[in-house]
Design a protein around this motif. Structure first.
Motif, PDB file in Angstrom:
ATOM      1  N   ASP A  55     -48.963 -14.624   6.855  1.00 24.85           N
ATOM      2  CA  ASP A  55     -47.777 -14.181   6.118  1.00 24.85           C
ATOM      3  C   ASP A  55     -46.946 -13.222   6.976  1.00 24.85           C
ATOM      4  O   ASP A  55     -45.710 -13.307   7.009  1.00 24.85           O
ATOM      5  CB  ASP A  55     -48.164 -13.480   4.809  1.00 24.85           C
ATOM      6  N   GLU A  56     -47.629 -12.313   7.664  1.00 27.08           N
ATOM      7  CA  GLU A  56     -46.934 -11.361   8.536  1.00 27.08           C
ATOM      8  C   GLU A  56     -46.270 -12.083   9.709  1.00 27.08           C
ATOM      9  O   GLU A  56     -45.138 -11.758  10.090  1.00 27.08           O
ATOM     10  CB  GLU A  56     -47.914 -10.309   9.046  1.00 27.08           C
ATOM     11  N   LEU A  57     -46.964 -13.076  10.284  1.00 29.71           N
ATOM     12  CA  LEU A  57     -46.393 -13.858  11.380  1.00 29.71           C
ATOM     13  C   LEU A  57     -45.163 -14.620  10.904  1.00 29.71           C
ATOM     14  O   LEU A  57     -44.139 -14.671  11.593  1.00 29.71           O
ATOM     15  CB  LEU A  57     -47.444 -14.826  11.945  1.00 29.71           C
ATOM     16  N   LYS A  58     -45.244 -15.171   9.722  1.00 31.58           N
ATOM     17  CA  LYS A  58     -44.117 -15.895   9.132  1.00 31.58           C
ATOM     18  C   LYS A  58     -42.902 -14.968   8.999  1.00 31.58           C
ATOM     19  O   LYS A  58     -41.782 -15.346   9.349  1.00 31.58           O
ATOM     20  CB  LYS A  58     -44.546 -16.443   7.770  1.00 31.58           C
ATOM     21  N   ALA A  59     -43.130 -13.751   8.527  1.00 31.28           N
ATOM     22  CA  ALA A  59     -42.030 -12.778   8.394  1.00 31.28           C
ATOM     23  C   ALA A  59     -41.433 -12.446   9.758  1.00 31.28           C
ATOM     24  O   ALA A  59     -40.204 -12.326   9.891  1.00 31.28           O
ATOM     25  CB  ALA A  59     -42.538 -11.512   7.709  1.00 31.28           C
ATOM     26  N   LEU A  60     -42.282 -12.316  10.769  1.00 29.98           N
ATOM     27  CA  LEU A  60     -41.792 -12.043  12.123  1.00 29.98           C
ATOM     28  C   LEU A  60     -40.940 -13.193  12.650  1.00 29.98           C
ATOM     29  O   LEU A  60     -39.926 -12.980  13.312  1.00 29.98           O
ATOM     30  CB  LEU A  60     -42.957 -11.781  13.082  1.00 29.98           C
ATOM     31  N   LEU A  61     -41.359 -14.409  12.353  1.00 34.47           N
ATOM     32  CA  LEU A  61     -40.607 -15.581  12.811  1.00 34.47           C
ATOM     33  C   LEU A  61     -39.258 -15.706  12.114  1.00 34.47           C
ATOM     34  O   LEU A  61     -38.291 -16.191  12.699  1.00 34.47           O
ATOM     35  CB  LEU A  61     -41.420 -16.863  12.584  1.00 34.47           C
ATOM     36  N   LEU A  62     -39.194 -15.269  10.861  1.00 37.82           N
ATOM     37  CA  LEU A  62     -37.954 -15.368  10.093  1.00 37.82           C
ATOM     38  C   LEU A  62     -36.989 -14.206  10.361  1.00 37.82           C
ATOM     39  O   LEU A  62     -35.817 -14.296  10.010  1.00 37.82           O
ATOM     40  CB  LEU A  62     -38.273 -15.447   8.599  1.00 37.82           C
ATOM     41  N   ALA A  63     -37.495 -13.143  10.961  1.00 40.81           N
ATOM     42  CA  ALA A  63     -36.667 -11.957  11.215  1.00 40.81           C
ATOM     43  C   ALA A  63     -35.558 -12.277  12.223  1.00 40.81           C
ATOM     44  O   ALA A  63     -35.742 -13.041  13.153  1.00 40.81           O
ATOM     45  CB  ALA A  63     -37.532 -10.815  11.729  1.00 40.81           C
ATOM     46  N   LYS A  64     -34.422 -11.670  11.995  1.00 43.83           N
ATOM     47  CA  LYS A  64     -33.293 -11.796  12.918  1.00 43.83           C
ATOM     48  C   LYS A  64     -32.893 -10.415  13.378  1.00 43.83           C
ATOM     49  O   LYS A  64     -32.584  -9.573  12.547  1.00 43.83           O
ATOM     50  CB  LYS A  64     -32.094 -12.476  12.232  1.00 43.83           C
ATOM     51  N   PRO A  65     -32.925 -10.082  14.628  1.00 44.12           N
ATOM     52  CA  PRO A  65     -33.397 -10.921  15.729  1.00 44.12           C
ATOM     53  C   PRO A  65     -34.925 -10.989  15.735  1.00 44.12           C
ATOM     54  O   PRO A  65     -35.599 -10.105  15.200  1.00 44.12           O
ATOM     55  CB  PRO A  65     -32.888 -10.202  16.977  1.00 44.12           C
ATOM     56  N   SER A  66     -35.444 -12.029  16.367  1.00 44.24           N
ATOM     57  CA  SER A  66     -36.901 -12.179  16.394  1.00 44.24           C
ATOM     58  C   SER A  66     -37.517 -11.212  17.404  1.00 44.24           C
ATOM     59  O   SER A  66     -36.880 -10.809  18.375  1.00 44.24           O
ATOM     60  CB  SER A  66     -37.291 -13.617  16.726  1.00 44.24           C
ATOM     61  N   ASP A  67     -38.739 -10.844  17.142  1.00 49.51           N
ATOM     62  CA  ASP A  67     -39.479  -9.895  17.971  1.00 49.51           C
ATOM     63  C   ASP A  67     -40.589 -10.662  18.691  1.00 49.51           C
ATOM     64  O   ASP A  67     -41.673 -10.842  18.153  1.00 49.51           O
ATOM     65  CB  ASP A  67     -40.056  -8.798  17.070  1.00 49.51           C
ATOM     66  N   SER A  68     -40.293 -11.139  19.907  1.00 46.63           N
ATOM     67  CA  SER A  68     -41.266 -11.986  20.610  1.00 46.63           C
ATOM     68  C   SER A  68     -42.560 -11.243  20.906  1.00 46.63           C
ATOM     69  O   SER A  68     -43.640 -11.831  20.841  1.00 46.63           O
ATOM     70  CB  SER A  68     -40.675 -12.588  21.882  1.00 46.63           C
ATOM     71  N   GLU A  69     -42.477  -9.954  21.197  1.00 45.35           N
ATOM     72  CA  GLU A  69     -43.704  -9.181  21.431  1.00 45.35           C
ATOM     73  C   GLU A  69     -44.533  -9.070  20.159  1.00 45.35           C
ATOM     74  O   GLU A  69     -45.754  -9.184  20.185  1.00 45.35           O
ATOM     75  CB  GLU A  69     -43.379  -7.780  21.955  1.00 45.35           C
ATOM     76  N   GLY A  70     -43.879  -8.840  19.036  1.00 48.26           N
ATOM     77  CA  GLY A  70     -44.570  -8.762  17.756  1.00 48.26           C
ATOM     78  C   GLY A  70     -45.212 -10.091  17.385  1.00 48.26           C
ATOM     79  O   GLY A  70     -46.342 -10.134  16.894  1.00 48.26           O
ATOM     80  N   ILE A  71     -44.484 -11.188  17.626  1.00 43.67           N
ATOM     81  CA  ILE A  71     -45.006 -12.524  17.341  1.00 43.67           C
ATOM     82  C   ILE A  71     -46.233 -12.796  18.200  1.00 43.67           C
ATOM     83  O   ILE A  71     -47.270 -13.251  17.700  1.00 43.67           O
ATOM     84  CB  ILE A  71     -43.915 -13.598  17.564  1.00 43.67           C
ATOM     85  N   ALA A  72     -46.124 -12.496  19.498  1.00 50.03           N
ATOM     86  CA  ALA A  72     -47.252 -12.716  20.412  1.00 50.03           C
ATOM     87  C   ALA A  72     -48.462 -11.875  20.004  1.00 50.03           C
ATOM     88  O   ALA A  72     -49.595 -12.364  19.997  1.00 50.03           O
ATOM     89  CB  ALA A  72     -46.839 -12.393  21.844  1.00 50.03           C
TER      90      ALA A  72
END
Length: 116
Positions: A55-72
């Motif tokens: 769920d948290e990863l999904k929120a990170l992916l939907l965020a604008k702008p995306s946070d590639s470090e957070g996603i990784a």
């Protein structure tokens, strides 16, 4: 609740997509895949923490702008938890090796995400 065969197929598909063996995964496709996993993982108390991480990863992916470090970082955390539950599935059958492959694919995906 999905059958073992359905879950095994979903594991194989997810691993294949993360490793780039098939077409590359889009954000929309990734979210659809996560939604399937969240439903499955939410059914068991032992896998609910991974469902919350998705769920948290999904929120990170939907965020604008995306946070590639957070996603990784989130993908790496999920990979670590998947590695931890693999032995709990028992030594028999293909599930432990499928979970180990998924964990490795998540780690590979987190590295490629972090490099973008």
């Amino acid at each position: 609740m999905k059958s073992l065969a359905d879950t095994t197929e979903l594991l194989e598909t997810t691993t294949s997509l993360l490793m780039g063996s098939e077409e590359s995964i889009t954000t929309h496709g990734g979210i659809e895949l996560m939604d399937q996993w969240i439903g499955i993982l939410s059914e068991s108390e032992s896998t609910q923490p991974i469902a919350h991480q998705l769920d948290e990863l999904k929120a990170l992916l939907l965020a604008k702008p995306s946070d590639s470090e957070g996603i990784a970082g989130q993908m790496e955390a999920i990979a670590a938890n998947v590695s931890q539950i693999a032995p709990e599935t028992g030594a028999e059958g293909e599930m432990p090796s499928l979970l180990a492959a998924l964990s490795a694919a998540l780690r590979m995906g987190s590295v490629s995400t972090d490099q973008q």
